[in-house]
Scaffold this motif. Structure first.
Motif, PDB file in Angstrom:
ATOM      1  N   GLU A 136      71.138  12.376 -22.627  1.00 56.30           N
ATOM      2  CA  GLU A 136      71.949  12.002 -21.634  1.00 56.30           C
ATOM      3  C   GLU A 136      73.208  13.103 -21.261  1.00 56.30           C
ATOM      4  O   GLU A 136      73.555  13.785 -20.338  1.00 56.30           O
ATOM      5  N   GLN A 137      73.626  13.508 -22.575  1.00 54.42           N
ATOM      6  CA  GLN A 137      74.444  14.613 -22.624  1.00 54.42           C
ATOM      7  C   GLN A 137      73.827  15.996 -22.186  1.00 54.42           C
ATOM      8  O   GLN A 137      74.531  16.891 -21.586  1.00 54.42           O
ATOM      9  N   ALA A 138      72.618  16.215 -22.525  1.00 56.12           N
ATOM     10  CA  ALA A 138      71.848  17.360 -22.237  1.00 56.12           C
ATOM     11  C   ALA A 138      71.484  17.344 -20.735  1.00 56.12           C
ATOM     12  O   ALA A 138      71.871  18.795 -20.259  1.00 56.12           O
ATOM     13  N   ARG A 139      71.660  16.329 -20.222  1.00 56.05           N
ATOM     14  CA  ARG A 139      71.476  16.255 -18.713  1.00 56.05           C
ATOM     15  C   ARG A 139      72.591  16.752 -17.990  1.00 56.05           C
ATOM     16  O   ARG A 139      72.623  17.018 -16.804  1.00 56.05           O
ATOM     17  N   GLU A 140      73.821  16.664 -18.667  1.00 58.21           N
ATOM     18  CA  GLU A 140      75.225  16.984 -18.103  1.00 58.21           C
ATOM     19  C   GLU A 140      75.170  18.635 -18.023  1.00 58.21           C
ATOM     20  O   GLU A 140      75.644  18.893 -16.964  1.00 58.21           O
ATOM     21  N   TYR A 141      74.462  19.345 -18.865  1.00 58.21           N
ATOM     22  CA  TYR A 141      74.310  20.802 -18.681  1.00 58.21           C
ATOM     23  C   TYR A 141      73.363  21.112 -17.843  1.00 58.21           C
ATOM     24  O   TYR A 141      73.240  22.227 -17.042  1.00 58.21           O
ATOM     25  N   GLU A 142      72.047  20.361 -18.086  1.00 53.41           N
ATOM     26  CA  GLU A 142      70.972  20.664 -17.369  1.00 53.41           C
ATOM     27  C   GLU A 142      70.266  19.457 -16.825  1.00 53.41           C
ATOM     28  O   GLU A 142      69.411  18.776 -17.239  1.00 53.41           O
ATOM     29  N   PRO A 143      70.607  19.279 -15.239  1.00 52.89           N
ATOM     30  CA  PRO A 143      70.085  17.997 -14.853  1.00 52.89           C
ATOM     31  C   PRO A 143      68.882  17.717 -14.703  1.00 52.89           C
ATOM     32  O   PRO A 143      68.231  16.602 -14.764  1.00 52.89           O
ATOM     33  N   GLU A 144      67.981  18.756 -14.828  1.00 52.03           N
ATOM     34  CA  GLU A 144      66.699  18.539 -14.585  1.00 52.03           C
ATOM     35  C   GLU A 144      65.753  18.639 -15.880  1.00 52.03           C
ATOM     36  O   GLU A 144      64.326  18.401 -15.865  1.00 52.03           O
ATOM     37  N   VAL A 145      66.342  18.619 -17.048  1.00 53.56           N
ATOM     38  CA  VAL A 145      65.720  18.927 -18.256  1.00 53.56           C
ATOM     39  C   VAL A 145      64.961  17.428 -18.876  1.00 53.56           C
ATOM     40  O   VAL A 145      65.696  16.443 -18.589  1.00 53.56           O
ATOM     41  N   ALA A 146      63.976  17.776 -19.311  1.00 56.40           N
ATOM     42  CA  ALA A 146      63.421  16.548 -20.155  1.00 56.40           C
ATOM     43  C   ALA A 146      63.194  16.595 -21.505  1.00 56.40           C
ATOM     44  O   ALA A 146      62.966  17.724 -22.115  1.00 56.40           O
ATOM     45  N   CYS A 147      63.871  15.660 -22.450  1.00 55.76           N
ATOM     46  CA  CYS A 147      64.189  15.808 -23.860  1.00 55.76           C
ATOM     47  C   CYS A 147      64.348  14.494 -24.353  1.00 55.76           C
ATOM     48  O   CYS A 147      64.817  13.473 -23.702  1.00 55.76           O
ATOM     49  N   VAL A 148      64.066  14.305 -25.750  1.00 59.88           N
ATOM     50  CA  VAL A 148      64.555  13.271 -26.498  1.00 59.88           C
ATOM     51  C   VAL A 148      65.706  13.662 -27.398  1.00 59.88           C
ATOM     52  O   VAL A 148      66.448  12.717 -27.956  1.00 59.88           O
ATOM     53  N   GLY A 149      66.290  14.607 -27.332  1.00 55.55           N
ATOM     54  CA  GLY A 149      67.249  15.273 -28.086  1.00 55.55           C
ATOM     55  C   GLY A 149      67.543  16.665 -27.792  1.00 55.55           C
ATOM     56  O   GLY A 149      66.465  17.421 -27.526  1.00 55.55           O
ATOM     57  N   ALA A 150      68.486  17.198 -28.162  1.00 52.69           N
ATOM     58  CA  ALA A 150      68.838  18.694 -27.996  1.00 52.69           C
ATOM     59  C   ALA A 150      69.940  19.268 -28.729  1.00 52.69           C
ATOM     60  O   ALA A 150      70.654  18.499 -29.182  1.00 52.69           O
ATOM     61  N   LEU A 151      69.858  20.505 -28.982  1.00 54.66           N
ATOM     62  CA  LEU A 151      70.789  21.261 -29.641  1.00 54.66           C
ATOM     63  C   LEU A 151      71.711  22.178 -28.539  1.00 54.66           C
ATOM     64  O   LEU A 151      70.957  22.961 -27.974  1.00 54.66           O
ATOM     65  N   ARG A 152      73.323  21.935 -28.432  1.00 57.26           N
ATOM     66  CA  ARG A 152      73.874  22.944 -27.667  1.00 57.26           C
ATOM     67  C   ARG A 152      74.421  24.167 -28.585  1.00 57.26           C
ATOM     68  O   ARG A 152      75.016  23.738 -29.430  1.00 57.26           O
ATOM     69  N   VAL A 153      73.868  25.391 -28.166  1.00 57.03           N
ATOM     70  CA  VAL A 153      74.458  26.430 -28.642  1.00 57.03           C
ATOM     71  C   VAL A 153      75.430  27.207 -28.106  1.00 57.03           C
ATOM     72  O   VAL A 153      75.201  27.708 -26.886  1.00 57.03           O
ATOM     73  N   HIS A 154      76.638  27.144 -28.392  1.00 56.44           N
ATOM     74  CA  HIS A 154      77.715  27.640 -27.660  1.00 56.44           C
ATOM     75  C   HIS A 154      77.971  29.117 -27.407  1.00 56.44           C
ATOM     76  O   HIS A 154      78.474  29.326 -26.297  1.00 56.44           O
TER      77      HIS A 154
END
Length: 395
Positions: free
Chosen positions: A120-138
């Motif tokens: 859910e947080q990943a889609r705040e950055y990228e609304p079209e992304v599909a994932c089960v988890g992500a790493l945000r690299v700042h």
């Protein structure tokens, strides 16, 4: 005043020349093409990497983390466009989550600012992304590395460096404590030689009398671009979780400074060291590759299924789009068009392994940068300092 000759006018050669100039040497830069940054520097993804992928303690890890800071600082100081936009590394299936966790741990070990985020947080950055988890690299950024080179050329010109285009190194010999480099128009004599020839670095090393520990084998990386009306599918940078058993990162999506979105690159063997098109073939280059034992050992390790999969993706727009759709499901073959290619100078060891780290070798009065693939552009100023330390230690 000591003199230095730098062979290669890409970002590494120009950064080395600037560093040596600032340390009081008079520098001549020899570039065989008629323009600066003609090859790897001018054909890459223009991403300033953060340094999370690389083995802790390695040159790549140390120099890329520091290089991220110094490259962004240089760009801001000299008016080069740069955007510290960050990126997402996304796990698209449950079996990728342990690798994502390992990557987060490696980022912490390397001092790279990252945050583990939920889908859910990943889609705040990228609304079209599909994932089960992500790493945000700042700290990942996008930049124009060719513009960085133009700024370096301007600084070097002002400092009195001798910058020569259309000046390939044809022969090199050592006479006493001096090194002579023959070009089509003159013989350049100096105290120090620095080889930053990229795709031809091993050949220059052999010209200088070395037997380099690695052979350059070229890999072509092909790009697609999203059509303008589909660019809104990607806001920033979206990368897959890399497979540590494979030598390359996998295709990814990158929004550039001009708003275009590039997809790729893949990695297929190039049939020429400067083979940007499939039809570019050099029988001399091929003969060098095929008579090198490391080529066959590398092929035995990776040709099937990995290499074959890369070739099929190269030939099939549908397959390329399918890999992108693992990250952004809305991408279809109709949304992408071919967008050029780059050639990566990969150093291959005799046992068939790819040189994992930056590789710098020395001889009296000589320093040779033999392996500088990604993140070399990111790390250019740190590599330059590392090389200059070796040059000045000799003096």
């Amino acid at each position: 005043m000591r003199n230095a000759t730098v062979i290669g006018g890409g970002i590494i050669g120009l950064a080395v020349a600037r560093e040596l100039t600032e340390r009081g040497l008079h520098v001549t830069v020899l570039e065989k093409e008629g323009r600066w940054a003609a090859h790897q520097t001018g054909h890459n993804s223009n991403v300033v990497h953060a340094g999370l992928y690389y083995r802790p303690g390695s040159l790549k890890a140390r120099l890329s983390v520091a290089g991220n800071r110094s490259m962004v600082a240089f760009a801001r100081e000299h008016g080069v466009p740069v955007d510290v936009c960050g990126k997402l590394v996304v796990a698209t299936s449950e079996d990728e989550l342990p690798r994502l966790a390992s990557l987060a741990e490696r980022a912490r070990a390397n001092g790279v600012p990252t945050t583990v985020v939920t889908p859910e947080q990943a889609r705040e950055y990228e609304p079209e992304v599909a994932c089960v988890g992500a790493l945000r690299v700042h700290t990942t950024a996008v930049i124009d590395f060719s513009a960085v080179c133009r700024a370096l050329v301007s600084l070097l010109s002002t400092a009195g460096a001798d910058l020569r285009l259309g000046a390939p190194a044809l022969a090199i010999r050592t006479t006493g404590s001096r090194i002579e480099v023959a070009t089509p128009h003159a013989v350049v004599v100096s105290d120090v030689l620095v080889n930053c020839a990229g795709l031809h670095s091993d050949r220059v090393a052999r010209l200088a009398g070395l037997t380099p520990s690695a052979r350059i084998v070229p890999f072509r990386g092909e790009y697609y671009a999203l059509l303008p009306h589909r660019r809104d599918l990607v806001r920033g940078l979206i990368y897959p979780v890399p497979d540590p058993s494979l030598p390359f990162l996998g295709v990814h999506l990158t929004r550039m400074l001009d708003g275009s979105v590039h997809a790729g690159p893949n990695a297929v063997p190039a049939l020429r060291r400067e083979g940007y098109r499939r039809r570019d073939v050099s029988f001399g280059d091929l003969a060098e590759e095929l008579t090198f034992p490391g080529t066959w050992r590398f092929a035995a390790r990776y040709a099937f299924p990995v290499g074959w999969d890369e070739v099929r993706r190269s030939l099939s727009k549908r397959r390329f789009a399918a890999d992108l759709a693992r990250l952004v499901p809305a991408v279809t073959p109709r949304d992408i068009v071919r967008h050029g290619a780059g050639v990566r100078a990969q150093a291959l060891l005799p046992d068939g392994r790819l040189a994992d780290d930056f590789l710098v070798e020395e001889a009296p009065g000589q320093v040779h940068v033999l392996n500088a693939p990604s993140p070399a552009a990111t790390s250019a100023f740190e590599i330059a300092s590392h090389v200059a330390d070796r040059v000045t230690a000799d003096g």
